[in-house]
Design an enzyme around this catalytic site. Structure first.
Site, mmCIF file in Angstrom:
data_model
loop_
_atom_site.group_PDB
_atom_site.id
_atom_site.type_symbol
_atom_site.label_atom_id
_atom_site.label_comp_id
_atom_site.label_asym_id
_atom_site.label_seq_id
_atom_site.Cartn_x
_atom_site.Cartn_y
_atom_site.Cartn_z
ATOM 1 N N HIS A 1 0.618 -1.421 0.053
ATOM 2 C CA HIS A 1 0.049 0.049 -0.084
ATOM 3 C C HIS A 1 0.621 1.205 -0.012
ATOM 4 C CE1 HIS A 1 -3.551 -2.590 0.200
ATOM 5 N NE2 HIS A 1 -2.938 -3.168 1.422
ATOM 6 N N HIS B 1 -3.181 -3.199 7.861
ATOM 7 C CA HIS B 1 -4.234 -3.651 6.854
ATOM 8 C C HIS B 1 -4.914 -2.305 6.491
ATOM 9 C CE1 HIS B 1 -8.055 -5.442 4.960
ATOM 10 N NE2 HIS B 1 -8.692 -4.469 5.675
#
Length: 156
Positions: free
Chosen positions: A40, A147
């Site tokens: 990410h 996450h």
């Protein structure tokens, strides 16, 4: 004589094997925090209008091995700013867990979505540049993102 030398080395060999057996499982295992960063974070990459950004990055970051990951988001902000989100507004995660946090300001992100009809091994993605608040799940010590849960528009 040779047998005595071999027997003298036996305890050392056993000790080495025990240490290797204990250390080896952790070798090469990516932590959840490192996986979050790989999947990410793209602090160096400034958002651009490059239509192949997602195709390139998804491949480069190993998210097209064995299958095409359907959706992924890259964050174009300094890592420390994303880590700071773990100490901002606490929100409920999509899965009902209570360890998600929403960024207090919007961030530059790139949304990558698998195009219709795209199949492994020819993973093709649609690239969308956005400015959104991000929601991340955090855990560990230090408390860091593990996450990417969602991105949301500014509610003002």
């Amino acid at each position: 004589m040779a047998l005595e030398k071999s027997l003298a080395l036996l305890p050392l060999l056993v000790l080495v094997l025990l240490v290797l057996g204990w250390v080896q499982p952790s070798l090469g295992k990516e932590s959840r925090a490192k996986k979050f960063q790989r999947q990410h974070m793209d602090s160096d990459g400034s958002p651009s209008s490059n239509p192949t950004y997602c195709n390139d990055m998804m491949k480069r970051r190993n998210m097209t091995q064995g299958r095409c990951k359907p959706v992924n988001t890259f964050v174009h902000e300094p890592l420390v700013d994303v880590q700071d989100v773990c100490f901002q507004e606490n929100v409920t995660c999509k899965n009902g867990q209570a360890n998600c946090y929403k960024s207090s300001s919007s961030m530059h992100i790139t949304d990558c979505r698998l195009t219709n009809g795209s199949r492994y091994p020819n993973c093709a993605y649609r690239t969308s540049q956005k400015e959104r608040h991000i929601i991340v799940a955090c855990e560990g010590n230090p408390y860091v993102p593990v996450h990417f849960d969602a991105s949301v528009e500014d509610s003002t």
